[in-house]
Scaffold this motif. Sequence first.
Motif, short mmCIF file in Angstrom:
data_model
loop_
_atom_site.label_atom_id
_atom_site.label_comp_id
_atom_site.label_asym_id
_atom_site.label_seq_id
_atom_site.Cartn_x
_atom_site.Cartn_y
_atom_site.Cartn_z
N ILE B 57 -84.04 80.43 -133.18
CA ILE B 57 -82.60 80.48 -132.99
C ILE B 57 -82.13 79.68 -131.78
CG2 ILE B 57 -82.48 82.74 -134.15
CD1 ILE B 57 -82.03 83.97 -131.35
N ARG B 181 -86.80 84.49 -124.57
CA ARG B 181 -86.23 85.37 -125.60
C ARG B 181 -86.50 86.84 -125.26
NH1 ARG B 181 -82.66 86.53 -127.54
NH2 ARG B 181 -82.36 87.35 -129.62
N ARG B 204 -88.16 70.61 -120.06
CA ARG B 204 -86.92 71.33 -120.29
C ARG B 204 -87.18 72.83 -120.50
NH1 ARG B 204 -82.06 71.07 -124.50
NH2 ARG B 204 -83.14 72.46 -125.93
N THR C 8 -86.50 69.72 -111.45
CA THR C 8 -87.28 69.07 -112.50
C THR C 8 -86.32 68.51 -113.52
OG1 THR C 8 -88.98 70.74 -112.18
CG2 THR C 8 -89.15 69.38 -114.16
N ILE C 10 -84.96 67.24 -116.94
CA ILE C 10 -85.32 67.62 -118.31
C ILE C 10 -84.77 66.62 -119.32
CG2 ILE C 10 -85.33 70.06 -117.71
CD1 ILE C 10 -82.62 70.18 -119.33
N TYR C 41 -78.05 64.43 -114.14
CA TYR C 41 -78.61 65.75 -114.43
C TYR C 41 -78.80 66.54 -113.14
CZ TYR C 41 -81.78 69.51 -115.48
OH TYR C 41 -82.33 70.75 -115.56
N ARG C 51 -76.16 76.70 -118.90
CA ARG C 51 -77.15 76.77 -119.98
C ARG C 51 -76.47 77.10 -121.29
NH1 ARG C 51 -79.69 74.68 -116.62
NH2 ARG C 51 -81.45 75.50 -115.42
N MET C 52 -76.94 76.45 -122.35
CA MET C 52 -76.55 76.89 -123.69
C MET C 52 -77.21 78.25 -123.89
SD MET C 52 -74.54 75.05 -125.49
CE MET C 52 -74.80 75.66 -127.16
N LEU C 53 -76.44 79.18 -124.43
CA LEU C 53 -77.01 80.50 -124.68
C LEU C 53 -77.21 80.68 -126.19
CD1 LEU C 53 -77.81 83.33 -123.65
CD2 LEU C 53 -75.44 84.00 -123.99
N THR C 54 -78.42 81.01 -126.56
CA THR C 54 -78.67 81.33 -127.97
C THR C 54 -79.31 82.71 -128.03
OG1 THR C 54 -80.80 80.23 -127.89
CG2 THR C 54 -78.97 78.93 -128.73
N THR C 55 -78.78 83.56 -128.88
CA THR C 55 -79.34 84.90 -129.05
C THR C 55 -78.91 85.40 -130.43
OG1 THR C 55 -79.45 87.12 -128.08
CG2 THR C 55 -77.40 85.92 -127.73
N LYS C 70 -74.75 81.24 -130.88
CA LYS C 70 -74.85 80.38 -129.70
C LYS C 70 -73.54 80.41 -128.95
CE LYS C 70 -73.33 76.16 -132.07
NZ LYS C 70 -73.71 74.85 -132.57
N GLU C 77 -74.78 79.60 -115.18
CA GLU C 77 -76.02 80.37 -115.13
C GLU C 77 -75.83 81.80 -114.67
OE1 GLU C 77 -79.04 78.38 -112.86
OE2 GLU C 77 -80.50 78.71 -114.44
N LEU C 80 -74.85 84.36 -117.37
CA LEU C 80 -75.67 84.52 -118.59
C LEU C 80 -75.87 85.99 -118.96
CD1 LEU C 80 -78.58 81.91 -118.41
CD2 LEU C 80 -76.79 82.08 -120.15
N PHE C 81 -76.24 86.79 -117.97
CA PHE C 81 -76.60 88.16 -118.32
C PHE C 81 -75.37 89.03 -118.62
CE2 PHE C 81 -80.70 86.68 -117.08
CZ PHE C 81 -81.55 87.37 -117.93
N LEU C 84 -74.81 88.18 -122.18
CA LEU C 84 -75.85 88.83 -123.00
C LEU C 84 -75.54 90.31 -123.19
CD1 LEU C 84 -79.16 87.25 -121.69
CD2 LEU C 84 -78.38 87.28 -124.07
N VAL C 87 -72.93 90.65 -125.79
CA VAL C 87 -73.54 90.35 -127.09
C VAL C 87 -74.33 91.55 -127.59
CG1 VAL C 87 -75.39 88.98 -128.15
CG2 VAL C 87 -73.59 87.83 -126.85
#
Lengths: 488, 425, 125
Positions: B57, B181, B204, C8, C10, C41, C51-55, C70, C77, C80-81, C84, C87
């Motif tokens: 997902i 996840r 990434r 770093t 990406i 970046y 961040r893209m969020l996917t769940t 998504k 960032e 995010l939680f 979540l 969601v």
Amino acid sequence: MKNFQVAIIGGGVIGSAIARELSMFKLDVAVFEMGSDVASGASKANSGVVHSGINSPTSSLKARFCVEGNKMFQSLANELDFPLQWVGKYIIAKNEEEVRDLEHLKKVGMNNNVPGLEIKNRSEVKKKEPNVSCFKALWIPTAGITLPYQFTIALAENAAENNVVFFLETKITDLKKQKNLFLIKTNKGDFQAGVVVNAAGLNCREVVSMMEEPDFQVYPCRGEYLVLDKNYSSLINSMIYPVPVKGSGVLGVHITPTIEGNILLGPSAEFIGDPYDKRTTNETMNTLFLEARGIIPSLPDKAVINAYSGIRCKLASPESGGWADYRIEESKNMPGFINLLGIESPGLTAAPAIAKEIIKMISHLIELNKKNSFKSRRHRRKRFSEMSAEEQSNLIKKDEKWGRIVCRCEHVTEAEVIEALSNPLEARVLSSVKYRCRAGMGRCQGGFCTQHIVRIMEEHFNMDVADMRLKSPNSNLFYGKTRGNQSD
Amino acid sequence: MVKPEVIKVIDYTVDVAVIGGGPAGLAAAVSAHEHGAKSVVVIDRNSWLGGILPQCIHDGFGVEETGTSMTGPEYAEMYIEMAEKQGIDIMKETMVLQFDKKREITAVNKKGLHKIKASAIVLAMGCREKTRWNVMISGDRPSGIYTAGVAQAFINLYNIMPGKNVIILGSGDVGLIMARRLKFEGANVLGVVEILPYASGLPRNVVQCLEDYDIPLFLNHTVTCIDGKERLEQVTIAQVDGEMNIISGTEKKIECDTLLLSLGLIPENELANNIGIEIDNITGGPTVNQYLETTLSGVFACGNCLQVYDTVDVLSADAENAGRSAAKNSAIQKKDKKIIAKIVPGKGIRYVVPQIISEPGKVHLTLRVEKPGESSVLHMVAGDKEILKKRLAWVNPANMIGVDVDIPHEVLTSTQNLEVILVDR
Amino acid sequence: MTDERNITCIVCPIGCKILVKTDGAQFEIVGGNKCKRGIEYARSEALDPRRMLTTSILVNDGEWPLVSVKSSKPVPEEKLFSVLKEVGGTAVKAPVKSGQTIIKNAANTGIDIVATKTVLTKEVD
């Protein structure tokens, strides 16, 4: 309090064989098994060999019950429909010196009335077993293979169909004699019985000590095995054994074909302190592989798909040579308390004969009358993968679940999984499915079918995912649902 | 496709039958149809199409192919829609039991047994995950040990929580993505253990799945022992040396209830094996020519059953090649192609697909190097003749390299081996 | 600008370690990037990481118990939680169509949560 005439402690191959034998009579019989299914201990984790009886000294109980049990297997297999193949066994000698061991084994075997023993030379062996390297070999035609867990399950399920009550996940916490009855306390409540049969395997001493001071020790001895991928099934045709290691009380690392086509390498022999320590170790896994390669030089590296171990219940310490005979006896102080002690290899083979012996002992305590309703036959349905196209089509027409494959490696259908979970013992853990219909036993080791079996458990058996377990009371598979049904 | 009303064995005849309805199978089927195959059927054992994608997902799919980053389910739906628009036949919950040398497939589903006669077959069965026993981790056999993909399916498809305190073995992308996840679902991810000196997954994912949540990455480490008589109780991890031998004294016990294994993938080729199609020992997939045709005429292979790909974009592109070849093969029954030359992986190269060249012309090679490096040159040589020279800024075994090469006719008349090598600049 | 740290990159699989100096408002590249793409970046990562969020979200009466989702845009960032959490407390009734907005303005971020999969209503036999 529920009262039984006979209570059997332990649902291994011995307890199950006795239960099945007792189910022929008009009796109330119960089996108490602390595991989540029968064959939870050594009865599941062994070589699956129906031994001939050449390895035990003449006039020992081991020799007597092994030879008698061996003769009973074919008719039992016909009645109960568990897999059995008389593939025979070669014990191989690597040199002239070991040929003397073969001659000795042959002599003992003949004294034990084992038929057909022959020492074959290298070229004769090569013809039958081209991948095996040896000097000479003793050929034993009356040795066979079975699936030990399916044999035990067949015995237990047939007993259950004939009204023996199985209490799974039921551990004996205390045992007392009150007047003429035994009081059995368990984690699932208290029971009474007229006769108690202690077939608790490794726990036999623990059970005895609830009643009286045991006059023996148990020395757990672990045996590790490696399982090879079915792709290598053609490496051998019969069982290949080395000459037994002297003074060890074990048969040595052998190579055993299984009915399913996987080859077993093992077992090792290691005395351990903890009788539940069924771990596999790197050292032993390497040793097993190297020893097996000594017998089959072309054994490929990548062939192993699984490893497991089982624990032998030995009554002799390693210092004393590790060999002791079975003890099958009624307690002198506690009449009606029958103990089976130190039932290790060849226990699987001996089980049917031991069961007969126990019936004889019980007949002196209780009047045994055969019941007319006894159903001696148990029909195992052919697996989907063994059926002809016509049989497959006909079944799918009747029930579409026969057309849904849920285990890709072994081609097991949804119908077969439901049938496995509907077993008369009501054993409903993941390994109950695996040992009944093979779903999860293939090379992906459950990667594909686990999710299907979980769905079937939810849909057909209304099980909560939080209650699903792998193999034993506390081996939960999951921590409930990810969303809903719980407060985060 | 004609569907007779038979019950015992249902018969079909098709131009192209695709075994497996994951991304490779769908791309191959769509491509076969576009290239003239009139009847195409996709057979899949699941109740859905898209294979593994619906459980992936997270996003990042389709960037190279479409320029936008999609999630797995979105990428799958894109191909499912294409297949539906083209009227490709789909057989779900259908297991192929076998096929024979005349390309007659036996499959089973809840309607019964099916015989499918195909002019061409495309194999797209995907792969399975390596288990504990592929790397022989000793110890107990408790519950709580899952391959990363199985855990992913439980969490993302079935709403089931496989664990609370988790160690992940293997830092491939699936392992990294599962770390995040699980964290999102409230689990405590205690660390990712990697035997190599570097993470196998993309930077990434190291950044966004581990570093963002302070999840430790234990490089040069592996799991040496598993403890727990019923449910998993703890694992032992230890450091390894340059030869991947365990350094004694570095063992550390970590209490956990769950071990996820992300150990790599094995192409699924039971069907190909059973019929005697040659399998490349290194890729684990069938040996193929530049049309992705296996050693059994009329049978093609693509996707993760051919070789394990890094990205679905590249996988789909190769699968289109297989679909196109299958369509052409079914249209003209051409004579057996000769093997003209073999591609041999030489110094620094782990494998090259295709392994066989049966005609001169443009060929797309996919290959992997043996170890990471910078500033290298990739060569293809035929005898003393160089037919490819390509500079590469950096190479890594985890990153598949794709390269086009034109193989001239005259080269194939003079040699049977085309060697691919990697040299430092 | 006191805070010096490694980011770093990406953008491609090389994963350059780009050393930057930043105080959260100001930003300067010290070095480490092999190409120009890394600069942009590193800047966004240093000043405003998103961040893209996917769940996934619980589905009632669906052929699947969950629908994958998504965020419509990358989420800051630190939010995010909170997203979540919202969601996790949400459930939706089947059918759900891929692309359908399920939560508008999740956790007051101005960002929506969108289905990435079609989940049909469960067939009752």
